[in-house]
Design a protein around this motif. Structure first.
Motif, PDB file in Angstrom:
ATOM      1  N   MET A  45       6.530  -9.292   4.540  1.00 55.52           N
ATOM      2  CA  MET A  45       5.872  -8.821   3.308  1.00 55.52           C
ATOM      3  C   MET A  45       4.446  -9.380   3.250  1.00 55.52           C
ATOM      4  O   MET A  45       4.231 -10.561   3.507  1.00 55.52           O
ATOM      5  CB  MET A  45       6.648  -9.314   2.081  1.00 55.52           C
ATOM      6  N   ARG A  46       3.509  -8.487   2.927  1.00 56.71           N
ATOM      7  CA  ARG A  46       2.134  -8.946   2.833  1.00 56.71           C
ATOM      8  C   ARG A  46       1.945  -9.804   1.577  1.00 56.71           C
ATOM      9  O   ARG A  46       2.666  -9.656   0.592  1.00 56.71           O
ATOM     10  CB  ARG A  46       1.185  -7.747   2.807  1.00 56.71           C
ATOM     11  N   ILE A  47       0.980 -10.710   1.652  1.00 61.73           N
ATOM     12  CA  ILE A  47       0.680 -11.587   0.524  1.00 61.73           C
ATOM     13  C   ILE A  47       0.405 -10.746  -0.727  1.00 61.73           C
ATOM     14  O   ILE A  47       0.865 -11.060  -1.826  1.00 61.73           O
ATOM     15  CB  ILE A  47      -0.533 -12.483   0.858  1.00 61.73           C
ATOM     16  N   GLN A  48      -0.337  -9.666  -0.515  1.00 60.87           N
ATOM     17  CA  GLN A  48      -0.695  -8.783  -1.634  1.00 60.87           C
ATOM     18  C   GLN A  48       0.545  -8.131  -2.251  1.00 60.87           C
ATOM     19  O   GLN A  48       0.641  -7.997  -3.482  1.00 60.87           O
ATOM     20  CB  GLN A  48      -1.628  -7.706  -1.090  1.00 60.87           C
ATOM     21  N   GLU A  49       1.488  -7.753  -1.411  1.00 59.22           N
ATOM     22  CA  GLU A  49       2.727  -7.148  -1.917  1.00 59.22           C
ATOM     23  C   GLU A  49       3.531  -8.167  -2.717  1.00 59.22           C
ATOM     24  O   GLU A  49       4.144  -7.823  -3.739  1.00 59.22           O
ATOM     25  CB  GLU A  49       3.593  -6.661  -0.748  1.00 59.22           C
ATOM     26  N   PHE A  50       3.551  -9.413  -2.220  1.00 62.70           N
ATOM     27  CA  PHE A  50       4.304 -10.443  -2.940  1.00 62.70           C
ATOM     28  C   PHE A  50       3.670 -10.690  -4.313  1.00 62.70           C
ATOM     29  O   PHE A  50       4.376 -10.771  -5.322  1.00 62.70           O
ATOM     30  CB  PHE A  50       4.357 -11.750  -2.136  1.00 62.70           C
ATOM     31  N   GLN A  51       2.343 -10.789  -4.347  1.00 66.91           N
ATOM     32  CA  GLN A  51       1.670 -10.994  -5.634  1.00 66.91           C
ATOM     33  C   GLN A  51       1.965  -9.827  -6.589  1.00 66.91           C
ATOM     34  O   GLN A  51       2.233 -10.027  -7.779  1.00 66.91           O
ATOM     35  CB  GLN A  51       0.160 -11.138  -5.420  1.00 66.91           C
ATOM     36  N   LYS A  52       1.962  -8.606  -6.054  1.00 70.29           N
ATOM     37  CA  LYS A  52       2.268  -7.419  -6.865  1.00 70.29           C
ATOM     38  C   LYS A  52       3.709  -7.484  -7.373  1.00 70.29           C
ATOM     39  O   LYS A  52       3.987  -7.144  -8.536  1.00 70.29           O
ATOM     40  CB  LYS A  52       2.038  -6.166  -5.999  1.00 70.29           C
ATOM     41  N   ARG A  53       4.610  -7.912  -6.518  1.00 80.96           N
ATOM     42  CA  ARG A  53       6.030  -8.003  -6.893  1.00 80.96           C
ATOM     43  C   ARG A  53       6.214  -8.998  -8.036  1.00 80.96           C
ATOM     44  O   ARG A  53       6.957  -8.748  -8.986  1.00 80.96           O
ATOM     45  CB  ARG A  53       6.837  -8.455  -5.665  1.00 80.96           C
ATOM     46  N   ILE A  54       5.532 -10.149  -7.914  1.00 84.54           N
ATOM     47  CA  ILE A  54       5.621 -11.156  -8.967  1.00 84.54           C
ATOM     48  C   ILE A  54       5.000 -10.626 -10.261  1.00 84.54           C
ATOM     49  O   ILE A  54       5.508 -10.891 -11.357  1.00 84.54           O
ATOM     50  CB  ILE A  54       4.935 -12.468  -8.510  1.00 84.54           C
ATOM     51  N   THR A  79      -7.242 -14.646   3.379  1.00 84.95           N
ATOM     52  CA  THR A  79      -7.743 -14.148   4.655  1.00 84.95           C
ATOM     53  C   THR A  79      -9.251 -14.308   4.733  1.00 84.95           C
ATOM     54  O   THR A  79      -9.788 -14.602   5.802  1.00 84.95           O
ATOM     55  CB  THR A  79      -7.332 -12.675   4.881  1.00 84.95           C
ATOM     56  N   GLY A  80      -9.924 -14.134   3.611  1.00 80.04           N
ATOM     57  CA  GLY A  80     -11.376 -14.297   3.624  1.00 80.04           C
ATOM     58  C   GLY A  80     -11.784 -15.692   4.049  1.00 80.04           C
ATOM     59  O   GLY A  80     -12.802 -15.885   4.719  1.00 80.04           O
ATOM     60  N   LYS A  81     -10.976 -16.689   3.678  1.00 79.32           N
ATOM     61  CA  LYS A  81     -11.353 -18.069   4.007  1.00 79.32           C
ATOM     62  C   LYS A  81     -10.800 -18.534   5.353  1.00 79.32           C
ATOM     63  O   LYS A  81     -11.464 -19.331   6.033  1.00 79.32           O
ATOM     64  CB  LYS A  81     -10.872 -19.016   2.892  1.00 79.32           C
ATOM     65  N   ALA A 120      -7.111 -20.045  -2.060  1.00 76.84           N
ATOM     66  CA  ALA A 120      -6.872 -19.974  -0.616  1.00 76.84           C
ATOM     67  C   ALA A 120      -6.463 -21.343  -0.079  1.00 76.84           C
ATOM     68  O   ALA A 120      -5.542 -21.456   0.743  1.00 76.84           O
ATOM     69  CB  ALA A 120      -8.122 -19.473   0.099  1.00 76.84           C
ATOM     70  N   ASP A 121      -7.132 -22.382  -0.541  1.00 72.66           N
ATOM     71  CA  ASP A 121      -6.821 -23.732  -0.054  1.00 72.66           C
ATOM     72  C   ASP A 121      -5.410 -24.166  -0.448  1.00 72.66           C
ATOM     73  O   ASP A 121      -4.683 -24.750   0.360  1.00 72.66           O
ATOM     74  CB  ASP A 121      -7.837 -24.745  -0.621  1.00 72.66           C
ATOM     75  N   VAL A 122      -5.014 -23.887  -1.684  1.00 80.57           N
ATOM     76  CA  VAL A 122      -3.659 -24.275  -2.100  1.00 80.57           C
ATOM     77  C   VAL A 122      -2.625 -23.515  -1.277  1.00 80.57           C
ATOM     78  O   VAL A 122      -1.641 -24.099  -0.813  1.00 80.57           O
ATOM     79  CB  VAL A 122      -3.447 -24.042  -3.612  1.00 80.57           C
TER      80      VAL A 122
END
Lengths: 94, 94
Positions: A1-10, A76-78, B54-56
């Motif tokens: 699961m992508r990080i973005q999908e998990f955030q959306k799910r939450i 991902t940006g960092k 991002a760091d956390v």
């Protein structure tokens, strides 16, 4: 699961309640979960570790949503290109 | 990026150093980053928020790696089906 999908799910599960509670109150919950993870790590409670890691990630995600931050873009940006300081993989900051 | 890929990326960059430091020392770094995120949230420093989130996430990932936990499996195992308590989306725990 992508990080973005998990955030959306939450968000689907908790955003209405968490955003109504507000940033400071939700931050308290987040810190409580960090404490529970800390306790499980300290005690070496392997059967509880997975759930506690999941909880901290869930509360971090909801905090990001309240703050208007896309956790995946931030992460991902960092870090996608290597250590953000030395730009190397593995990190060579010394 | 999948949660699992991000954890792997952080391992590539930091695992050797972080695992050598050990769980307790790495947990201190994690908590320091939680503190920096807290400060950015409290001050409303929008330009720093993304980096602090991002760091956390990065330090949570490396802690999970040291503890032998697959963060994605943990997160989806607990939250993919809805609230782990009431099993509903949105949460209806009341």
């Amino acid at each position: 699961m992508r990080i973005q999908e998990f955030q959306k799910r939450i968000e689907e599960i908790y955003f209405e309640r968490d955003s109504a509670r507000g940033l400071a109150g939700t931050h308290m919950w987040f810190c409580e979960e960090v404490g529970e993870l800390t306790r499980a790590l300290r005690r070496g409670q392997r059967d509880e570790l997975e759930g506690e890691f999941a909880d901290v990630l869930a509360w971090l995600s909801t905090l990001a949503s309240i703050a208007g931050v896309d956790l995946q873009a931030a992460a991902t940006g960092k870090y996608a290109a290597g250590c953000p300081r030395c730009r190397e993989t593995p990190c060579n900051c010394g």
